[in-house]
Design a protein around this motif. Structure first.
Motif, PDB file in Angstrom:
ATOM      1  N   GLN A 163     -18.296   6.583 -39.643  1.00  0.00           N
ATOM      2  CA  GLN A 163     -16.799   6.695 -39.695  1.00  0.00           C
ATOM      3  C   GLN A 163     -16.258   7.432 -38.732  1.00  0.00           C
ATOM      4  OE1 GLN A 163     -16.086   6.723 -43.561  1.00  0.00           O
ATOM      5  NE2 GLN A 163     -17.750   5.174 -43.595  1.00  0.00           N
TER       6      GLN A 163
ATOM      7  N   ARG B 245     -10.532  -4.304 -47.914  1.00  0.00           N
ATOM      8  CA  ARG B 245     -11.085  -4.938 -48.854  1.00  0.00           C
ATOM      9  C   ARG B 245     -11.229  -4.332 -50.201  1.00  0.00           C
ATOM     10  NH1 ARG B 245     -15.767  -6.322 -45.674  1.00  0.00           N
ATOM     11  NH2 ARG B 245     -14.267  -4.820 -44.086  1.00  0.00           N
ATOM     12  N   THR B 246     -11.180  -2.999 -50.389  1.00  0.00           N
ATOM     13  CA  THR B 246     -11.289  -2.297 -51.438  1.00  0.00           C
ATOM     14  C   THR B 246     -10.018  -2.609 -52.492  1.00  0.00           C
ATOM     15  OG1 THR B 246     -12.877  -0.708 -50.755  1.00  0.00           O
ATOM     16  CG2 THR B 246     -11.772  -0.189 -52.923  1.00  0.00           C
TER      17      THR B 246
ATOM     18  N   PRO C 183     -21.383  -1.931 -46.668  1.00  0.00           N
ATOM     19  CA  PRO C 183     -20.242  -1.943 -47.468  1.00  0.00           C
ATOM     20  C   PRO C 183     -18.836  -2.521 -46.724  1.00  0.00           C
ATOM     21  CG  PRO C 183     -20.760   0.152 -46.548  1.00  0.00           C
ATOM     22  CD  PRO C 183     -21.802  -0.682 -46.033  1.00  0.00           C
ATOM     23  N   GLY C 184     -18.976  -2.786 -45.382  1.00  0.00           N
ATOM     24  CA  GLY C 184     -17.613  -3.105 -44.836  1.00  0.00           C
ATOM     25  C   GLY C 184     -16.629  -2.096 -44.640  1.00  0.00           C
TER      26      GLY C 184
ATOM     27  N   ARG D  25     -21.279   2.210 -42.087  1.00  0.00           N
ATOM     28  CA  ARG D  25     -20.473   2.103 -40.822  1.00  0.00           C
ATOM     29  C   ARG D  25     -20.409   3.725 -40.278  1.00  0.00           C
ATOM     30  NH1 ARG D  25     -15.025   3.147 -39.912  1.00  0.00           N
ATOM     31  NH2 ARG D  25     -14.826   3.821 -42.215  1.00  0.00           N
TER      32      ARG D  25
ATOM     33  N   ARG E  32      -7.317   5.771 -54.122  1.00  0.00           N
ATOM     34  CA  ARG E  32      -8.167   6.204 -53.171  1.00  0.00           C
ATOM     35  C   ARG E  32      -7.290   7.590 -52.364  1.00  0.00           C
ATOM     36  NH1 ARG E  32     -11.032   2.714 -48.381  1.00  0.00           N
ATOM     37  NH2 ARG E  32     -12.472   2.422 -50.548  1.00  0.00           N
TER      38      ARG E  32
ATOM     39  N   HIS F 167     -17.869   6.935 -54.304  1.00  0.00           N
ATOM     40  CA  HIS F 167     -16.954   5.528 -54.168  1.00  0.00           C
ATOM     41  C   HIS F 167     -17.841   4.551 -55.201  1.00  0.00           C
ATOM     42  CE1 HIS F 167     -15.117   1.986 -53.194  1.00  0.00           C
ATOM     43  NE2 HIS F 167     -15.091   1.808 -51.503  1.00  0.00           N
TER      44      HIS F 167
ATOM     45  N   ARG G 239     -19.027   8.455 -48.869  1.00  0.00           N
ATOM     46  CA  ARG G 239     -18.891   8.195 -50.034  1.00  0.00           C
ATOM     47  C   ARG G 239     -19.841   7.319 -50.572  1.00  0.00           C
ATOM     48  NH1 ARG G 239     -12.715   7.593 -48.921  1.00  0.00           N
ATOM     49  NH2 ARG G 239     -12.735   5.572 -48.124  1.00  0.00           N
ATOM     50  N   VAL G 240     -19.884   6.296 -49.760  1.00  0.00           N
ATOM     51  CA  VAL G 240     -20.945   5.187 -50.402  1.00  0.00           C
ATOM     52  C   VAL G 240     -22.273   5.555 -50.554  1.00  0.00           C
ATOM     53  CG1 VAL G 240     -21.919   2.740 -49.611  1.00  0.00           C
ATOM     54  CG2 VAL G 240     -19.386   3.506 -49.146  1.00  0.00           C
TER      55      VAL G 240
END
Ligand code: NCD
Length: 308
Positions: A226, A59-60, A264-265, A224, A109, A137, A170-171
Protein backbone atom coordinates in the motif's frame (compact mmCIF):
# COMPACT_ATOMS: atom_id res chain seq x y z
CA UNK A 1 -37.37 -16.90 4.61
CA UNK A 2 -33.79 -16.83 5.90
CA UNK A 3 -32.39 -13.40 6.63
CA UNK A 4 -29.16 -11.74 7.73
CA UNK A 5 -28.57 -11.18 11.45
CA UNK A 6 -27.56 -7.55 10.75
CA UNK A 7 -29.10 -4.46 9.11
CA UNK A 8 -25.75 -3.14 7.89
CA UNK A 9 -22.56 -4.75 6.60
CA UNK A 10 -19.95 -2.88 8.60
CA UNK A 11 -17.32 -5.58 8.91
CA UNK A 12 -16.92 -9.34 9.06
CA UNK A 13 -16.57 -9.12 12.81
CA UNK A 14 -20.22 -8.07 13.09
CA UNK A 15 -21.66 -11.04 11.17
CA UNK A 16 -21.69 -14.79 11.79
CA UNK A 17 -21.18 -18.04 9.89
CA UNK A 18 -24.89 -18.36 9.05
CA UNK A 19 -24.77 -14.91 7.45
CA UNK A 20 -21.78 -15.96 5.34
CA UNK A 21 -23.53 -19.18 4.27
CA UNK A 22 -26.67 -17.24 3.33
CA UNK A 23 -24.66 -14.66 1.36
CA UNK A 24 -22.89 -17.47 -0.55
CA UNK A 25 -26.11 -19.38 -1.32
CA UNK A 26 -27.65 -16.16 -2.60
CA UNK A 27 -24.50 -15.30 -4.58
CA UNK A 28 -24.68 -18.74 -6.27
CA UNK A 29 -28.07 -17.76 -7.68
CA UNK A 30 -26.88 -14.34 -8.78
CA UNK A 31 -23.79 -15.81 -10.40
CA UNK A 32 -26.13 -17.85 -12.55
CA UNK A 33 -28.09 -14.67 -13.39
CA UNK A 34 -25.01 -12.67 -14.47
CA UNK A 35 -24.01 -15.45 -16.84
CA UNK A 36 -27.35 -15.36 -18.67
CA UNK A 37 -27.86 -13.33 -21.87
CA UNK A 38 -30.12 -11.00 -19.85
CA UNK A 39 -27.98 -10.32 -16.80
CA UNK A 40 -30.58 -8.51 -14.76
CA UNK A 41 -33.35 -9.18 -12.25
CA UNK A 42 -36.05 -6.71 -11.21
CA UNK A 43 -35.70 -7.45 -7.47
CA UNK A 44 -34.68 -4.01 -6.17
CA UNK A 45 -36.70 -1.69 -8.40
CA UNK A 46 -38.01 0.06 -5.29
CA UNK A 47 -34.56 0.68 -3.73
CA UNK A 48 -32.26 3.69 -4.18
CA UNK A 49 -28.60 3.34 -3.33
CA UNK A 50 -25.88 5.99 -2.98
CA UNK A 51 -22.23 5.04 -3.44
CA UNK A 52 -20.07 7.52 -1.60
CA UNK A 53 -16.33 7.10 -2.11
CA UNK A 54 -14.12 9.36 -0.03
CA UNK A 55 -11.07 7.40 -1.22
CA UNK A 56 -9.91 6.32 -4.67
CA UNK A 57 -11.33 3.12 -6.04
CA UNK A 58 -11.87 1.66 -9.45
CA UNK A 59 -12.85 -1.95 -9.21
CA UNK A 60 -14.75 -1.85 -5.93
CA UNK A 61 -16.87 1.08 -7.05
CA UNK A 62 -17.55 -0.40 -10.47
CA UNK A 63 -18.33 -3.77 -8.93
CA UNK A 64 -20.84 -2.27 -6.49
CA UNK A 65 -22.47 -0.17 -9.23
CA UNK A 66 -22.78 -3.13 -11.53
CA UNK A 67 -24.21 -5.29 -8.75
CA UNK A 68 -26.81 -2.62 -7.98
CA UNK A 69 -27.77 -2.14 -11.62
CA UNK A 70 -28.12 -5.89 -12.14
CA UNK A 71 -30.63 -5.86 -9.28
CA UNK A 72 -32.47 -2.93 -10.96
CA UNK A 73 -31.89 -0.53 -8.07
CA UNK A 74 -31.64 3.21 -8.70
CA UNK A 75 -28.02 4.20 -8.23
CA UNK A 76 -26.15 7.42 -7.63
CA UNK A 77 -22.43 7.58 -7.11
CA UNK A 78 -20.10 10.31 -6.07
CA UNK A 79 -16.47 10.72 -5.15
CA UNK A 80 -15.10 13.21 -2.71
CA UNK A 81 -13.33 15.22 -5.38
CA UNK A 82 -16.71 16.44 -6.65
CA UNK A 83 -18.38 16.92 -3.29
CA UNK A 84 -18.96 19.61 -0.70
CA UNK A 85 -16.87 17.66 1.79
CA UNK A 86 -13.96 19.59 0.37
CA UNK A 87 -15.84 22.73 1.43
CA UNK A 88 -15.90 21.63 5.04
CA UNK A 89 -19.21 19.77 5.36
CA UNK A 90 -19.30 17.03 8.02
CA UNK A 91 -19.76 13.39 7.13
CA UNK A 92 -23.19 13.20 8.77
CA UNK A 93 -24.37 16.37 7.00
CA UNK A 94 -23.13 15.10 3.65
CA UNK A 95 -24.89 11.80 4.05
CA UNK A 96 -28.08 13.28 5.51
CA UNK A 97 -28.34 15.62 2.53
CA UNK A 98 -28.14 12.62 0.25
CA UNK A 99 -30.65 10.70 2.35
CA UNK A 100 -33.19 13.51 2.14
CA UNK A 101 -33.42 12.56 -1.52
CA UNK A 102 -34.97 9.30 -0.25
CA UNK A 103 -31.97 7.01 -0.41
CA UNK A 104 -32.36 3.60 1.25
CA UNK A 105 -28.79 2.34 1.30
CA UNK A 106 -25.33 3.89 1.39
CA UNK A 107 -22.18 2.12 0.24
CA UNK A 108 -19.23 4.03 1.61
CA UNK A 109 -15.46 3.94 1.38
CA UNK A 110 -13.63 6.22 3.80
CA UNK A 111 -10.07 6.65 5.00
CA UNK A 112 -11.03 6.56 8.69
CA UNK A 113 -11.41 3.22 10.48
CA UNK A 114 -14.90 3.04 11.98
CA UNK A 115 -16.42 5.59 9.58
CA UNK A 116 -19.10 3.16 8.35
CA UNK A 117 -19.97 2.11 11.89
CA UNK A 118 -20.25 5.76 12.94
CA UNK A 119 -22.54 6.48 10.02
CA UNK A 120 -24.78 3.51 10.80
CA UNK A 121 -25.43 4.95 14.25
CA UNK A 122 -26.15 8.45 13.02
CA UNK A 123 -28.18 8.22 9.82
CA UNK A 124 -31.29 6.33 8.76
CA UNK A 125 -30.11 4.05 5.98
CA UNK A 126 -28.61 0.64 5.55
CA UNK A 127 -24.82 1.05 5.43
CA UNK A 128 -22.34 -1.09 3.53
CA UNK A 129 -18.67 -0.63 4.34
CA UNK A 130 -16.67 -0.62 1.10
CA UNK A 131 -13.40 -0.17 3.02
CA UNK A 132 -12.65 1.97 6.07
CA UNK A 133 -8.96 2.88 6.27
CA UNK A 134 -6.80 -0.09 7.25
CA UNK A 135 -9.69 -1.62 9.20
CA UNK A 136 -12.18 -3.76 7.25
CA UNK A 137 -13.24 -4.45 3.68
CA UNK A 138 -15.96 -7.03 4.26
CA UNK A 139 -17.21 -7.57 0.69
CA UNK A 140 -13.63 -8.21 -0.46
CA UNK A 141 -13.18 -10.91 2.20
CA UNK A 142 -16.54 -12.44 1.25
CA UNK A 143 -15.67 -12.59 -2.42
CA UNK A 144 -12.25 -14.03 -1.55
CA UNK A 145 -13.79 -16.83 0.52
CA UNK A 146 -16.44 -17.39 -2.14
CA UNK A 147 -13.67 -17.79 -4.72
CA UNK A 148 -11.83 -20.30 -2.50
CA UNK A 149 -15.07 -22.24 -2.01
CA UNK A 150 -15.62 -22.25 -5.78
CA UNK A 151 -12.10 -23.44 -6.56
CA UNK A 152 -11.54 -25.91 -3.71
CA UNK A 153 -15.07 -26.96 -2.78
CA UNK A 154 -15.03 -25.48 0.71
CA UNK A 155 -13.21 -23.02 2.93
CA UNK A 156 -13.30 -25.06 6.14
CA UNK A 157 -10.05 -26.95 6.78
CA UNK A 158 -8.09 -25.05 4.13
CA UNK A 159 -4.76 -23.36 4.85
CA UNK A 160 -4.55 -19.78 3.64
CA UNK A 161 -1.51 -17.53 3.78
CA UNK A 162 -1.90 -13.77 3.47
CA UNK A 163 1.34 -12.36 2.10
CA UNK A 164 2.70 -8.82 2.25
CA UNK A 165 1.56 -5.53 3.68
CA UNK A 166 -0.74 -6.83 6.41
CA UNK A 167 -0.13 -3.73 8.52
CA UNK A 168 -1.90 -1.33 6.14
CA UNK A 169 -4.44 -3.79 4.80
CA UNK A 170 -8.17 -3.84 5.45
CA UNK A 171 -8.35 -6.84 3.14
CA UNK A 172 -6.12 -8.83 5.53
CA UNK A 173 -8.15 -8.18 8.66
CA UNK A 174 -11.52 -8.94 7.04
CA UNK A 175 -10.03 -12.08 5.50
CA UNK A 176 -8.66 -13.28 8.83
CA UNK A 177 -12.09 -12.91 10.46
CA UNK A 178 -13.95 -14.51 7.55
CA UNK A 179 -11.58 -17.44 7.07
CA UNK A 180 -11.44 -18.29 10.76
CA UNK A 181 -15.22 -18.10 11.06
CA UNK A 182 -15.45 -20.73 8.33
CA UNK A 183 -12.86 -23.01 9.93
CA UNK A 184 -9.83 -22.25 7.75
CA UNK A 185 -6.31 -21.95 9.16
CA UNK A 186 -4.66 -18.59 8.54
CA UNK A 187 -1.00 -17.59 8.34
CA UNK A 188 0.50 -14.20 7.56
CA UNK A 189 3.85 -13.79 5.84
CA UNK A 190 5.87 -10.67 5.09
CA UNK A 191 8.65 -8.47 6.41
CA UNK A 192 8.27 -8.04 10.15
CA UNK A 193 7.88 -4.29 9.69
CA UNK A 194 4.66 -4.87 7.71
CA UNK A 195 3.10 -7.33 10.17
CA UNK A 196 1.14 -5.86 13.11
CA UNK A 197 2.84 -6.77 16.39
CA UNK A 198 -0.17 -8.39 17.99
CA UNK A 199 -1.37 -10.32 14.94
CA UNK A 200 -0.77 -13.76 16.50
CA UNK A 201 -3.25 -12.84 19.23
CA UNK A 202 -5.92 -13.18 16.54
CA UNK A 203 -4.99 -16.87 16.29
CA UNK A 204 -3.00 -16.60 13.06
CA UNK A 205 0.51 -17.95 12.53
CA UNK A 206 3.39 -15.77 11.39
CA UNK A 207 6.02 -17.10 9.00
CA UNK A 208 8.74 -14.72 7.78
CA UNK A 209 9.96 -17.10 5.07
CA UNK A 210 7.87 -17.01 1.89
CA UNK A 211 8.89 -20.44 0.60
CA UNK A 212 7.96 -22.09 3.89
CA UNK A 213 4.64 -20.26 3.93
CA UNK A 214 3.85 -21.37 0.38
CA UNK A 215 4.81 -24.96 1.17
CA UNK A 216 2.37 -24.89 4.08
CA UNK A 217 -0.64 -23.37 2.33
CA UNK A 218 -3.41 -24.35 -0.09
CA UNK A 219 -4.09 -20.72 -1.03
CA UNK A 220 -1.85 -17.64 -1.10
CA UNK A 221 -3.56 -14.26 -1.02
CA UNK A 222 -0.97 -11.77 -2.27
CA UNK A 223 -1.58 -8.26 -0.94
CA UNK A 224 -0.58 -5.12 -2.72
CA UNK A 225 2.09 -3.01 -1.03
CA UNK A 226 0.00 0.00 0.00
CA UNK A 227 2.50 2.59 -1.21
CA UNK A 228 0.04 5.41 -0.55
CA UNK A 229 -0.04 4.47 3.15
CA UNK A 230 3.69 3.97 3.70
CA UNK A 231 4.67 6.89 5.92
CA UNK A 232 8.22 5.62 6.56
CA UNK A 233 10.48 3.07 4.85
CA UNK A 234 9.25 -0.37 5.85
CA UNK A 235 11.70 -2.22 3.59
CA UNK A 236 14.92 -1.19 1.86
CA UNK A 237 13.65 -1.15 -1.75
CA UNK A 238 10.89 -2.46 -3.96
CA UNK A 239 13.46 -4.71 -5.62
CA UNK A 240 14.43 -6.27 -2.32
CA UNK A 241 10.76 -6.66 -1.36
CA UNK A 242 9.96 -8.54 -4.54
CA UNK A 243 13.05 -10.72 -4.19
CA UNK A 244 11.97 -11.85 -0.75
CA UNK A 245 8.20 -11.65 -0.89
CA UNK A 246 7.28 -11.68 -4.57
CA UNK A 247 6.02 -14.88 -6.18
CA UNK A 248 7.38 -15.76 -9.61
CA UNK A 249 6.68 -18.77 -11.79
CA UNK A 250 9.94 -20.52 -10.86
CA UNK A 251 9.04 -20.38 -7.17
CA UNK A 252 5.48 -21.54 -7.84
CA UNK A 253 6.65 -24.45 -9.99
CA UNK A 254 9.27 -25.52 -7.45
CA UNK A 255 6.63 -26.17 -4.76
CA UNK A 256 5.63 -29.75 -4.13
CA UNK A 257 1.94 -28.99 -4.87
CA UNK A 258 -0.39 -26.69 -6.80
CA UNK A 259 -1.51 -23.77 -4.69
CA UNK A 260 -4.19 -21.24 -5.57
CA UNK A 261 -3.02 -17.64 -6.12
CA UNK A 262 -5.31 -14.75 -5.19
CA UNK A 263 -4.91 -10.97 -5.28
CA UNK A 264 -7.49 -8.30 -4.37
CA UNK A 265 -6.20 -5.94 -7.05
CA UNK A 266 -4.91 -3.59 -8.17
CA UNK A 267 -1.77 -5.64 -8.87
CA UNK A 268 1.70 -4.13 -8.91
CA UNK A 269 2.92 -6.55 -11.57
CA UNK A 270 6.49 -7.61 -10.85
CA UNK A 271 6.29 -6.58 -7.17
CA UNK A 272 3.94 -9.00 -5.33
CA UNK A 273 3.60 -11.37 -8.26
CA UNK A 274 5.04 -11.56 -11.74
CA UNK A 275 2.78 -11.38 -14.79
CA UNK A 276 3.17 -15.07 -15.61
CA UNK A 277 1.90 -15.93 -12.10
CA UNK A 278 -1.00 -13.48 -12.31
CA UNK A 279 -2.03 -14.93 -15.64
CA UNK A 280 -1.33 -18.60 -14.82
CA UNK A 281 -3.96 -21.32 -14.45
CA UNK A 282 -3.32 -21.36 -10.69
CA UNK A 283 -4.44 -17.73 -10.40
CA UNK A 284 -8.11 -17.00 -9.66
CA UNK A 285 -7.67 -13.23 -9.80
CA UNK A 286 -10.20 -12.66 -12.58
CA UNK A 287 -12.63 -15.12 -10.98
CA UNK A 288 -12.42 -12.96 -7.86
CA UNK A 289 -13.50 -9.94 -9.91
CA UNK A 290 -16.44 -11.83 -11.45
CA UNK A 291 -17.45 -13.27 -8.08
CA UNK A 292 -17.25 -9.79 -6.58
CA UNK A 293 -20.32 -8.74 -8.55
CA UNK A 294 -22.34 -11.82 -7.52
CA UNK A 295 -21.34 -11.53 -3.85
CA UNK A 296 -22.13 -7.79 -3.75
CA UNK A 297 -25.49 -8.47 -5.40
CA UNK A 298 -26.17 -10.98 -2.62
CA UNK A 299 -25.15 -8.58 0.15
CA UNK A 300 -27.24 -5.72 -1.23
CA UNK A 301 -30.23 -7.95 -1.95
CA UNK A 302 -30.20 -9.45 1.55
CA UNK A 303 -29.75 -6.08 3.27
CA UNK A 304 -32.60 -4.62 1.20
CA UNK A 305 -34.87 -7.40 2.53
CA UNK A 306 -34.28 -5.95 5.99
CA UNK A 307 -35.33 -2.39 5.15
CA UNK A 308 -38.77 -1.92 6.68
C1 NCD B 1 -8.15 -3.22 -1.95
C2 NCD B 1 -8.50 -2.03 -1.13
O1 NCD B 1 -8.82 -0.97 -1.64
O2 NCD B 1 -8.43 -2.17 0.09
N1 NCD B 1 -8.53 -3.11 -3.29
C3 NCD B 1 -9.79 -3.17 -3.68
O3 NCD B 1 -10.72 -3.12 -2.90
N2 NCD B 1 -9.99 -3.32 -4.98
C4 NCD B 1 -6.75 -3.62 -1.84
C5 NCD B 1 -5.72 -2.66 -2.33
O4 NCD B 1 -5.97 -1.49 -2.58
O5 NCD B 1 -4.57 -3.11 -2.41
Amino acid sequence: MKELSVNHLLGIKYINKNDIDLIFETADQFKEVINRPIKKVPSLQHITIANIFFEDSTRTKLSFELAQKRLSADVMSFSVAQSSVKKGETLIDTVNNILSMKVDMVVMRHKNPGAAHFLSQNVKASIVNAGDGAHEHPTQALLDSYSIREKLGEVGGKKVVIVGDVLHSRVALSNIFALQMQGAEVMVCGPKTLIPRYITELGVKYEPNLRKALEWCDVANMLRVQNERLDVNYFPSTREYSQQYGVDKALLDSLNKEIVIMHPGPINRGVEITSDVADSSQSVILNQVENGVAVRMAVIYLLAQKIK
